[in-house]
Design a protein around this motif. Sequence first.
Motif, PDB file in Angstrom:
ATOM      1  N   UNK A 105      -7.403  13.184  -9.239  1.00 36.70           N
ATOM      2  CA  UNK A 105      -7.981  13.451 -10.562  1.00 36.70           C
ATOM      3  C   UNK A 105      -9.429  12.968 -10.649  1.00 36.70           C
ATOM      4  N   UNK A 156       5.119  10.873  -7.920  1.00 33.80           N
ATOM      5  CA  UNK A 156       4.148  10.041  -7.220  1.00 33.80           C
ATOM      6  C   UNK A 156       4.485   9.836  -5.744  1.00 33.80           C
ATOM      7  N   UNK A 157       4.843  10.889  -5.089  1.00 33.56           N
ATOM      8  CA  UNK A 157       5.026  10.811  -3.658  1.00 33.56           C
ATOM      9  C   UNK A 157       3.846  11.552  -3.041  1.00 33.56           C
ATOM     10  N   UNK A 158       3.037  10.816  -2.319  1.00 37.28           N
ATOM     11  CA  UNK A 158       1.857  11.438  -1.738  1.00 37.28           C
ATOM     12  C   UNK A 158       2.287  12.486  -0.710  1.00 37.28           C
ATOM     13  N   UNK A 173      -1.338   9.531   7.433  1.00 35.93           N
ATOM     14  CA  UNK A 173      -2.676   9.031   7.754  1.00 35.93           C
ATOM     15  C   UNK A 173      -2.810   7.555   7.389  1.00 35.93           C
ATOM     16  N   UNK A 174      -2.282   7.194   6.209  1.00 37.84           N
ATOM     17  CA  UNK A 174      -2.377   5.790   5.778  1.00 37.84           C
ATOM     18  C   UNK A 174      -1.499   4.900   6.675  1.00 37.84           C
ATOM     19  N   UNK A 215      -4.251   4.471 -18.415  1.00 37.52           N
ATOM     20  CA  UNK A 215      -3.409   4.076 -19.553  1.00 37.52           C
ATOM     21  C   UNK A 215      -2.196   4.986 -19.717  1.00 37.52           C
ATOM     22  N   UNK A 216      -2.412   6.295 -19.631  1.00 39.70           N
ATOM     23  CA  UNK A 216      -1.348   7.223 -20.021  1.00 39.70           C
ATOM     24  C   UNK A 216      -0.558   7.786 -18.841  1.00 39.70           C
ATOM     25  N   UNK A 217      -1.199   7.966 -17.701  1.00 36.33           N
ATOM     26  CA  UNK A 217      -0.467   8.490 -16.547  1.00 36.33           C
ATOM     27  C   UNK A 217       0.107   7.360 -15.694  1.00 36.33           C
ATOM     28  N   UNK A 218      -0.727   6.344 -15.450  1.00 37.76           N
ATOM     29  CA  UNK A 218      -0.272   5.243 -14.590  1.00 37.76           C
ATOM     30  C   UNK A 218       0.345   4.094 -15.389  1.00 37.76           C
ATOM     31  N   UNK A 239      -8.620   7.644  -0.555  1.00 36.06           N
ATOM     32  CA  UNK A 239      -7.510   6.696  -0.412  1.00 36.06           C
ATOM     33  C   UNK A 239      -7.643   5.934   0.907  1.00 36.06           C
ATOM     34  N   UNK A 293       0.200  11.167 -26.432  1.00 37.62           N
ATOM     35  CA  UNK A 293       0.166  10.251 -25.274  1.00 37.62           C
ATOM     36  C   UNK A 293       1.297  10.607 -24.298  1.00 37.62           C
ATOM     37  N   UNK A 330      -3.095   8.235  -4.507  1.00 39.30           N
ATOM     38  CA  UNK A 330      -3.494   9.606  -4.198  1.00 39.30           C
ATOM     39  C   UNK A 330      -3.583  10.446  -5.473  1.00 39.30           C
ATOM     40  N   UNK A 331      -2.629  10.235  -6.406  1.00 36.10           N
ATOM     41  CA  UNK A 331      -2.654  10.987  -7.666  1.00 36.10           C
ATOM     42  C   UNK A 331      -3.928  10.711  -8.459  1.00 36.10           C
ATOM     43  N   UNK A 360       0.885  11.773 -20.503  1.00 33.31           N
ATOM     44  CA  UNK A 360       1.579  11.016 -19.462  1.00 33.31           C
ATOM     45  C   UNK A 360       2.461  11.903 -18.594  1.00 33.31           C
ATOM     46  N   UNK A 370       0.838  -1.202   0.000  1.00 28.86           N
ATOM     47  CA  UNK A 370       0.000   0.000   0.000  1.00 28.86           C
ATOM     48  C   UNK A 370       0.874   1.253   0.000  1.00 28.86           C
ATOM     49  N   UNK A 371       1.867   1.270   0.868  1.00 27.49           N
ATOM     50  CA  UNK A 371       2.709   2.469   0.967  1.00 27.49           C
ATOM     51  C   UNK A 371       3.519   2.689  -0.310  1.00 27.49           C
ATOM     52  N   UNK A 418      -0.950  12.662   3.907  1.00 27.83           N
ATOM     53  CA  UNK A 418      -1.662  11.471   3.421  1.00 27.83           C
ATOM     54  C   UNK A 418      -0.895  10.205   3.820  1.00 27.83           C
ATOM     55  N   UNK A 419       0.404  10.232   3.569  1.00 18.45           N
ATOM     56  CA  UNK A 419       1.239   9.075   3.911  1.00 18.45           C
ATOM     57  C   UNK A 419       1.135   8.758   5.409  1.00 18.45           C
ATOM     58  N   UNK A 435      -7.838  12.404  -0.245  1.00 18.61           N
ATOM     59  CA  UNK A 435      -7.247  11.786   0.949  1.00 18.61           C
ATOM     60  C   UNK A 435      -8.242  10.830   1.604  1.00 18.61           C
ATOM     61  N   UNK A 463       0.937   4.392  -2.545  1.00 17.28           N
ATOM     62  CA  UNK A 463       0.072   5.452  -2.015  1.00 17.28           C
ATOM     63  C   UNK A 463       0.176   6.737  -2.834  1.00 17.28           C
ATOM     64  N   UNK A 464       1.337   6.992  -3.424  1.00 17.76           N
ATOM     65  CA  UNK A 464       1.476   8.176  -4.281  1.00 17.76           C
ATOM     66  C   UNK A 464       0.598   8.073  -5.514  1.00 17.76           C
ATOM     67  N   UNK A 465       0.626   6.907  -6.160  1.00 18.08           N
ATOM     68  CA  UNK A 465      -0.206   6.696  -7.350  1.00 18.08           C
ATOM     69  C   UNK A 465      -1.685   6.713  -6.981  1.00 18.08           C
ATOM     70  N   UNK A 482       1.536  13.325 -15.107  1.00 15.77           N
ATOM     71  CA  UNK A 482       1.676  12.555 -13.860  1.00 15.77           C
ATOM     72  C   UNK A 482       2.658  13.282 -12.942  1.00 15.77           C
TER      73      UNK A 482
END
Lengths: 215, 79
Positions: free
Chosen positions: A25, B62-64, B71-72, A145-148, A37, B52, A20-21, B56, A12-13, B68-69, A34, A16-18, B59
């Motif tokens: 959106x 990707x560090x929350x 809390x999780x 598809x495009x971001x993740x 998630x 594309x 949350x991202x 892309x 999970x950790x 948030x981190x 938040x 968690x960034x993905x 993005x």
Amino acid sequence: MAISREAFGEKVLALVGSLHGVACRLTGNDTDAEDLVAESVARAWKALDSLESDAAFRAWIFRILHNTFVSERRRANARPQCDPIDGEDLDEAEPVFSIFEQMHQPFLLWFSNPEQEFLDRLLREDLERALATLPEHHRVVVILADLEEFNYREIADTLGVPLGTVRSRLARARGTLQKLLWEQAQARGLRGDAATAAAEGRAAGVPRAKSGKEA
Amino acid sequence: MTKHEIDCEKALQQIFQFIDHELGGDEREAMQRHLHTCKSCFSRAEFERRLKGKVGALRQEQDAPEVVRSRISRLLKTF
């Protein structure tokens, strides 16, 4: 699938960034993201038996995130969704919008490339605005598809739809995104200088040729 | 047209699968052969690939956020 609390937490950790991202959106704001998630992670822990394999973890937890988002939004709206998630995909007769087809000028390739110039002039804000404006069922496939960088199988597993639906929905989503970008550009009078040049070239009698090299 | 050759219509149908690396061996090779010989479809594929890439690039890192981190992390300890 048996998985320890520690292993679950590590996975999970790591994501968690993905999570949350994508949540940002989907919901459009940090606070709801938040909460989404956190609620999804709690549901995932309770549904651990439904995880089929270690390799499926990413698609599995994103599916829970998406399902949680949909159910929470339905509850918030307190009435059935009107977003035609599956019906839209059945309309195969409707052509998919393409900026390339709007702008491509094959006889001008030797000195200009309107569609590539259009891309050169695209700003991050243009893309953000268009992506945020996409209907949710289109937005989510583009994000995955495009971001993740999910493959089609993972998207299908995440959304709980067949592979064919992923293919058609993604094509339509990209068409819708391009239409929004096109409309934004038109509203600002910024279709690209080359498009104007193309029109002026035709008016000035630039000879048409089957390919640019022949011109 | 041999079995493994495709025309522009077929190429355009498969263009997104191609840029998403979702075409299998024979289909991918047929598409690549077509793109080598068709300037219009090649340009279309390049356009879709660049767009594309631009999408892309939205993005974020990707560090929350730390809130948030944290809390999780706290939530995980309750399981």
